[in-house]
Design an enzyme around this catalytic site. Structure first.
Site, PDB file in Angstrom:
ATOM      1  N   VAL A   1      -0.928  -0.935  -4.514  1.00 24.83           N
ATOM      2  CA  VAL A   1      -2.138  -0.146  -4.729  1.00 24.83           C
ATOM      3  C   VAL A   1      -2.128   1.065  -3.803  1.00 24.83           C
ATOM      4  O   VAL A   1      -1.552   1.007  -2.713  1.00 24.83           O
ATOM      5  CB  VAL A   1      -3.437  -0.955  -4.463  1.00 24.83           C
ATOM      6  CG1 VAL A   1      -3.559  -2.129  -5.407  1.00 24.83           C
ATOM      7  CG2 VAL A   1      -3.528  -1.405  -3.025  1.00 24.83           C
TER       8      VAL A   1
ATOM      9  N   VAL B   1       0.862  -1.179   0.000  1.00 24.69           N
ATOM     10  CA  VAL B   1       0.000   0.000   0.000  1.00 24.69           C
ATOM     11  C   VAL B   1       0.900   1.232   0.000  1.00 24.69           C
ATOM     12  O   VAL B   1       1.838   1.331   0.783  1.00 24.69           O
ATOM     13  CB  VAL B   1      -0.944   0.022   1.223  1.00 24.69           C
ATOM     14  CG1 VAL B   1      -1.770   1.295   1.250  1.00 24.69           C
ATOM     15  CG2 VAL B   1      -1.855  -1.197   1.200  1.00 24.69           C
ATOM     16  N   CYS B   2       0.576   2.153  -0.906  1.00 20.20           N
ATOM     17  CA  CYS B   2       1.408   3.342  -1.066  1.00 20.20           C
ATOM     18  C   CYS B   2       0.524   4.554  -1.312  1.00 20.20           C
ATOM     19  O   CYS B   2      -0.689   4.464  -1.237  1.00 20.20           O
ATOM     20  CB  CYS B   2       2.359   3.130  -2.235  1.00 20.20           C
ATOM     21  SG  CYS B   2       1.503   2.655  -3.748  1.00 20.20           S
ATOM     22  N   SER B   3       1.151   5.666  -1.641  1.00 17.84           N
ATOM     23  CA  SER B   3       0.358   6.861  -1.933  1.00 17.84           C
ATOM     24  C   SER B   3      -0.015   6.892  -3.409  1.00 17.84           C
ATOM     25  O   SER B   3      -1.173   6.806  -3.759  1.00 17.84           O
ATOM     26  CB  SER B   3       1.087   8.133  -1.507  1.00 17.84           C
ATOM     27  OG  SER B   3       2.359   8.188  -2.088  1.00 17.84           O
TER      28      SER B   3
END
Length: 100
Positions: free
Chosen positions: A36, A6-8
């Site tokens: 995502v 999970v990222c920005s």
């Protein structure tokens, strides 16, 4: 094994995903690894572990309470150096899977 990062926005994390995939293939691991943005996390229901990019570490508690899988922030140094092998090891250790 299904590993979700999970990222920005996903730019640098997508590079890390490719390095992790390459490492998984080299080890003979059957792994699906994707990145995502947090806004799309609900679309993914078949993950075994979630790793959070250091730049969005503030999401850790929110994500942890929303899912029933191990969750951790990716090691800062491994992320910065794009060490796919080390991040893959982190994911495997969270699931109790032996490092291949």
């Amino acid at each position: 094994m299904n590993i979700l990062l999970v990222c920005s926005a996903g730019m640098s994390t997508s590079i890390l995903v490719e390095k992790m995939r390459t490492e998984a293939v080299a080890r003979g691991l059957d792994a699906t690894i994707e990145a995502v943005p947090e806004s799309r996390l609900k679309e993914h229901t078949t993950m075994d572990v979630i790793l959070i990019g250091p730049q969005v570490r503030y999401l850790e508690n929110k994500i942890r309470t929303a899912v029933n899988v191990p969750v951790a922030v990716i090691d800062n140094m491994a992320y910065g150096l794009m060490k796919g092998d080390q991040v893959l090891d982190q994911a495997l250790s969270l699931t109790g899977t032996a490092h291949a």
